[in-house]
Design a protein around this motif. Structure first.
Motif, PDB file in Angstrom:
ATOM      1  N   ASN A  93      -4.364 -30.580   3.396  1.00  0.00           N
ATOM      2  CA  ASN A  93      -4.836 -29.228   3.131  1.00  0.00           C
ATOM      3  C   ASN A  93      -6.333 -29.137   3.430  1.00  0.00           C
ATOM      4  O   ASN A  93      -6.804 -28.178   4.052  1.00  0.00           O
ATOM      5  CB  ASN A  93      -4.552 -28.867   1.663  1.00  0.00           C
ATOM      6  N   ALA A  94      -7.078 -30.172   3.034  1.00  0.00           N
ATOM      7  CA  ALA A  94      -8.525 -30.189   3.242  1.00  0.00           C
ATOM      8  C   ALA A  94      -8.883 -30.246   4.719  1.00  0.00           C
ATOM      9  O   ALA A  94      -9.740 -29.500   5.197  1.00  0.00           O
ATOM     10  CB  ALA A  94      -9.137 -31.386   2.508  1.00  0.00           C
ATOM     11  N   PHE A  95      -8.223 -31.135   5.468  1.00  0.00           N
ATOM     12  CA  PHE A  95      -8.553 -31.278   6.882  1.00  0.00           C
ATOM     13  C   PHE A  95      -8.134 -30.071   7.701  1.00  0.00           C
ATOM     14  O   PHE A  95      -8.834 -29.651   8.615  1.00  0.00           O
ATOM     15  CB  PHE A  95      -7.907 -32.544   7.446  1.00  0.00           C
ATOM     16  N   LEU A  96      -6.978 -29.488   7.383  1.00  0.00           N
ATOM     17  CA  LEU A  96      -6.531 -28.315   8.129  1.00  0.00           C
ATOM     18  C   LEU A  96      -7.433 -27.118   7.848  1.00  0.00           C
ATOM     19  O   LEU A  96      -7.701 -26.303   8.738  1.00  0.00           O
ATOM     20  CB  LEU A  96      -5.078 -27.993   7.772  1.00  0.00           C
ATOM     21  N   THR A  97      -7.935 -27.009   6.624  1.00  0.00           N
ATOM     22  CA  THR A  97      -8.868 -25.945   6.281  1.00  0.00           C
ATOM     23  C   THR A  97     -10.143 -26.067   7.110  1.00  0.00           C
ATOM     24  O   THR A  97     -10.763 -25.069   7.484  1.00  0.00           O
ATOM     25  CB  THR A  97      -9.208 -25.990   4.779  1.00  0.00           C
ATOM     26  N   ALA A  98     -10.541 -27.318   7.421  1.00  0.00           N
ATOM     27  CA  ALA A  98     -11.781 -27.565   8.169  1.00  0.00           C
ATOM     28  C   ALA A  98     -11.722 -27.043   9.596  1.00  0.00           C
ATOM     29  O   ALA A  98     -12.759 -26.926  10.253  1.00  0.00           O
ATOM     30  CB  ALA A  98     -12.085 -29.061   8.193  1.00  0.00           C
ATOM     31  N   VAL A  99     -10.533 -26.700  10.073  1.00  0.00           N
ATOM     32  CA  VAL A  99     -10.404 -26.175  11.437  1.00  0.00           C
ATOM     33  C   VAL A  99     -11.157 -24.851  11.578  1.00  0.00           C
ATOM     34  O   VAL A  99     -11.441 -24.399  12.687  1.00  0.00           O
ATOM     35  CB  VAL A  99      -8.914 -26.000  11.808  1.00  0.00           C
ATOM     36  N   ASN A 100     -11.540 -24.232  10.454  1.00  0.00           N
ATOM     37  CA  ASN A 100     -12.272 -22.963  10.526  1.00  0.00           C
ATOM     38  C   ASN A 100     -13.564 -23.093  11.323  1.00  0.00           C
ATOM     39  O   ASN A 100     -14.052 -22.124  11.885  1.00  0.00           O
ATOM     40  CB  ASN A 100     -12.556 -22.413   9.120  1.00  0.00           C
ATOM     41  N   VAL A 101     -14.118 -24.311  11.407  1.00  0.00           N
ATOM     42  CA  VAL A 101     -15.360 -24.497  12.142  1.00  0.00           C
ATOM     43  C   VAL A 101     -15.157 -24.286  13.639  1.00  0.00           C
ATOM     44  O   VAL A 101     -16.091 -23.945  14.367  1.00  0.00           O
ATOM     45  CB  VAL A 101     -15.936 -25.910  11.869  1.00  0.00           C
ATOM     46  N   ILE A 102     -13.942 -24.482  14.123  1.00  0.00           N
ATOM     47  CA  ILE A 102     -13.628 -24.216  15.521  1.00  0.00           C
ATOM     48  C   ILE A 102     -13.413 -22.724  15.746  1.00  0.00           C
ATOM     49  O   ILE A 102     -13.671 -22.184  16.827  1.00  0.00           O
ATOM     50  CB  ILE A 102     -12.349 -24.981  15.948  1.00  0.00           C
ATOM     51  N   ILE A 103     -12.946 -22.041  14.704  1.00  0.00           N
ATOM     52  CA  ILE A 103     -12.588 -20.621  14.824  1.00  0.00           C
ATOM     53  C   ILE A 103     -13.804 -19.711  14.767  1.00  0.00           C
ATOM     54  O   ILE A 103     -13.818 -18.632  15.371  1.00  0.00           O
ATOM     55  CB  ILE A 103     -11.578 -20.240  13.711  1.00  0.00           C
ATOM     56  N   VAL A 104     -14.865 -20.133  14.060  1.00  0.00           N
ATOM     57  CA  VAL A 104     -16.055 -19.296  13.916  1.00  0.00           C
ATOM     58  C   VAL A 104     -16.628 -18.859  15.268  1.00  0.00           C
ATOM     59  O   VAL A 104     -16.926 -17.672  15.465  1.00  0.00           O
ATOM     60  CB  VAL A 104     -17.136 -20.014  13.060  1.00  0.00           C
ATOM     61  N   PRO A 105     -16.799 -19.779  16.261  1.00  0.00           N
ATOM     62  CA  PRO A 105     -17.303 -19.332  17.573  1.00  0.00           C
ATOM     63  C   PRO A 105     -16.371 -18.332  18.260  1.00  0.00           C
ATOM     64  O   PRO A 105     -16.834 -17.465  19.005  1.00  0.00           O
ATOM     65  CB  PRO A 105     -17.396 -20.635  18.384  1.00  0.00           C
ATOM     66  N   LEU A 106     -15.054 -18.464  18.015  1.00  0.00           N
ATOM     67  CA  LEU A 106     -14.100 -17.529  18.614  1.00  0.00           C
ATOM     68  C   LEU A 106     -14.289 -16.123  18.044  1.00  0.00           C
ATOM     69  O   LEU A 106     -14.169 -15.127  18.760  1.00  0.00           O
ATOM     70  CB  LEU A 106     -12.663 -18.019  18.361  1.00  0.00           C
ATOM     71  N   ILE A 107     -14.583 -16.064  16.743  1.00  0.00           N
ATOM     72  CA  ILE A 107     -14.838 -14.768  16.113  1.00  0.00           C
ATOM     73  C   ILE A 107     -16.125 -14.162  16.689  1.00  0.00           C
ATOM     74  O   ILE A 107     -16.201 -12.961  16.968  1.00  0.00           O
ATOM     75  CB  ILE A 107     -14.958 -14.916  14.583  1.00  0.00           C
ATOM     76  N   VAL A 111     -16.322 -10.536  18.440  1.00  0.00           N
ATOM     77  CA  VAL A 111     -17.162  -9.465  17.886  1.00  0.00           C
ATOM     78  C   VAL A 111     -18.350  -9.154  18.786  1.00  0.00           C
ATOM     79  O   VAL A 111     -18.670  -8.002  19.047  1.00  0.00           O
ATOM     80  CB  VAL A 111     -17.649  -9.839  16.466  1.00  0.00           C
ATOM     81  N   TYR A 112     -19.029 -10.225  19.270  1.00  0.00           N
ATOM     82  CA  TYR A 112     -20.257 -10.035  20.039  1.00  0.00           C
ATOM     83  C   TYR A 112     -20.116 -10.392  21.518  1.00  0.00           C
ATOM     84  O   TYR A 112     -21.096 -10.360  22.268  1.00  0.00           O
ATOM     85  CB  TYR A 112     -21.391 -10.872  19.437  1.00  0.00           C
ATOM     86  N   LYS A 113     -18.890 -10.782  21.923  1.00  0.00           N
ATOM     87  CA  LYS A 113     -18.625 -11.157  23.313  1.00  0.00           C
ATOM     88  C   LYS A 113     -19.501 -12.332  23.754  1.00  0.00           C
ATOM     89  O   LYS A 113     -19.892 -12.428  24.921  1.00  0.00           O
ATOM     90  CB  LYS A 113     -18.856  -9.966  24.261  1.00  0.00           C
ATOM     91  N   ARG A 114     -19.817 -13.226  22.804  1.00  0.00           N
ATOM     92  CA  ARG A 114     -20.584 -14.420  23.143  1.00  0.00           C
ATOM     93  C   ARG A 114     -19.702 -15.380  23.935  1.00  0.00           C
ATOM     94  O   ARG A 114     -18.586 -15.675  23.531  1.00  0.00           O
ATOM     95  CB  ARG A 114     -21.093 -15.119  21.876  1.00  0.00           C
ATOM     96  N   ARG A 115     -20.210 -15.857  25.064  1.00  0.00           N
ATOM     97  CA  ARG A 115     -19.434 -16.726  25.941  1.00  0.00           C
ATOM     98  C   ARG A 115     -19.043 -18.027  25.230  1.00  0.00           C
ATOM     99  O   ARG A 115     -19.834 -18.626  24.535  1.00  0.00           O
ATOM    100  CB  ARG A 115     -20.234 -17.063  27.194  1.00  0.00           C
ATOM    101  N   ILE A 116     -17.787 -18.443  25.404  1.00  0.00           N
ATOM    102  CA  ILE A 116     -17.326 -19.714  24.841  1.00  0.00           C
ATOM    103  C   ILE A 116     -17.498 -20.770  25.930  1.00  0.00           C
ATOM    104  O   ILE A 116     -16.899 -20.683  27.000  1.00  0.00           O
ATOM    105  CB  ILE A 116     -15.842 -19.644  24.425  1.00  0.00           C
ATOM    106  N   ASP A 117     -18.335 -21.794  25.665  1.00  0.00           N
ATOM    107  CA  ASP A 117     -18.600 -22.788  26.701  1.00  0.00           C
ATOM    108  C   ASP A 117     -17.524 -23.871  26.738  1.00  0.00           C
ATOM    109  O   ASP A 117     -16.598 -23.903  25.931  1.00  0.00           O
ATOM    110  CB  ASP A 117     -19.993 -23.409  26.521  1.00  0.00           C
ATOM    111  N   GLY A 118     -17.667 -24.774  27.717  1.00  0.00           N
ATOM    112  CA  GLY A 118     -16.675 -25.819  27.930  1.00  0.00           C
ATOM    113  C   GLY A 118     -16.475 -26.729  26.740  1.00  0.00           C
ATOM    114  O   GLY A 118     -15.351 -27.170  26.457  1.00  0.00           O
TER     115      GLY A 118
END
Length: 298
Positions: A93-107, A111-118
């Protein structure tokens, strides 16, 4: 100096949240997931009102609607996480919750159309592989608790993103109070609608709610919301993601949870994904050019 203090506050938050996985698991032995959430948010709201209630006198409409939005997102995130914990282990549960750090740049991109890099793309792919090792069972199906934990990661990513956005212009403490009042209102409403109001409580349940209400909710979110004024959403997400490590370690120490080799590999891959996607190690050639440029006489 404020930046270093903010980083320290976020690290303390991560440690406390890591311990929260263990305490929540204990609380769920005596209470339902919805009772636990209602209890922790209600206690946190009372504490903040007693300590900082006077700040609400100057609260603007903007603070109220933003705090209400954060409170709604927070309740949904905790509902998914707490219910998910009933069907999976605290460390997963703890490790899967940590995936939010990958999702923040996607948000940020949405919202701001910030480019997602490689690096972010590579990090996401490695995270998916890590989730597979950590969560997929022999039949290649995902446990319902794992799926809820992943959904909770998305909700927490929105919470981190919007908290960082809102505290730049609003009073962080007033925002936190409205956030908790909203979450506790929803929590109590859900418990009442289910006709599940507890008539008696075991001492273990009481101690768990007190710990979650004071440390994992009041102190942790107060620290998070104040610290977000002096850092970026991405950096906050990086530091807060270490809660998964502390959650796993404390689960092993106090709950005697046994880690399998697959879980260890999955955990390492997810942490590697976090490092690649968020720290973004400089390309050797670019790093060399930058070094030579700095050494060139001006």
């Amino acid at each position: 100096m404020k930046t270093y203090i903010a980083d320290g506050m976020l690290l303390i938050t991560a440690i406390v949240w890591g311990s929260g996985f263990v305490i929540t698991a204990i609380a769920l032995e005596y209470l339902t997931a919805y009772q636990v959430m209602a209890g922790r948010f209600l206690l946190a709201s009372i504490i903040l009102l007693v300590l900082f209630g006077s700040r609400l006198k100057k609260a603007s409409k903007s603070v109220i609607w933003k705090g209400a939005l954060l409170g709604t997102i927070l309740y949904i995130a905790f509902a998914l996480q707490t219910v998910g914990l009933q069907y999976t282990t605290p460390s997963k549960n703890a490790f899967l919750t940590a995936v939010n750090v990958i999702i923040v740049p996607l948000i940020a991109y949405a919202v701001y159309k910030r480019r997602i890099d490689g690096y972010e793309i590579i990090g996401s792919l490695i995270a998916i592989a890590g989730i597979g090792f950590l969560s997929l069972q022999g039949s290649l199906t995902m446990n319902v608790g794992d799926a809820l934990s992943l959904a909770c990661a998305v909700a927490f990513a929105f919470d981190i993103f919007y908290t960082n956005l809102f505290v730049q212009k609003e009073d962080a403490i007033a925002l936190t109070i409205i956030q908790f009042l909203t979450a506790s209102f929803i929590g109590v409403l859900v418990v009442i609608s289910q006709g599940d109001i507890p008539t008696s409580l075991e001492k273990e349940a009481i101690y768990s709610i007190i710990y979650l209400g004071i440390f994992s909710t009041t102190i942790a979110y107060l620290f998070q919301n104040v610290a977000n004024q002096y850092t970026t959403a991405t950096k906050a997400a990086i530091i807060l993601s270490t809660e998964s490590f502390f959650g796993m370690v404390l689960s092993v120490i106090f709950l005697h949870e046994i880690l399998t080799s697959r879980m260890v590999v999955g955990a390492i891959l997810i942490l590697l994904a976090i490092l690649i996607a968020e720290i973004k190690p400089a390309h050797p050639k670019k790093k060399l050019m930058k070094t030579l440029d700095n050494q060139t006489p001006k």
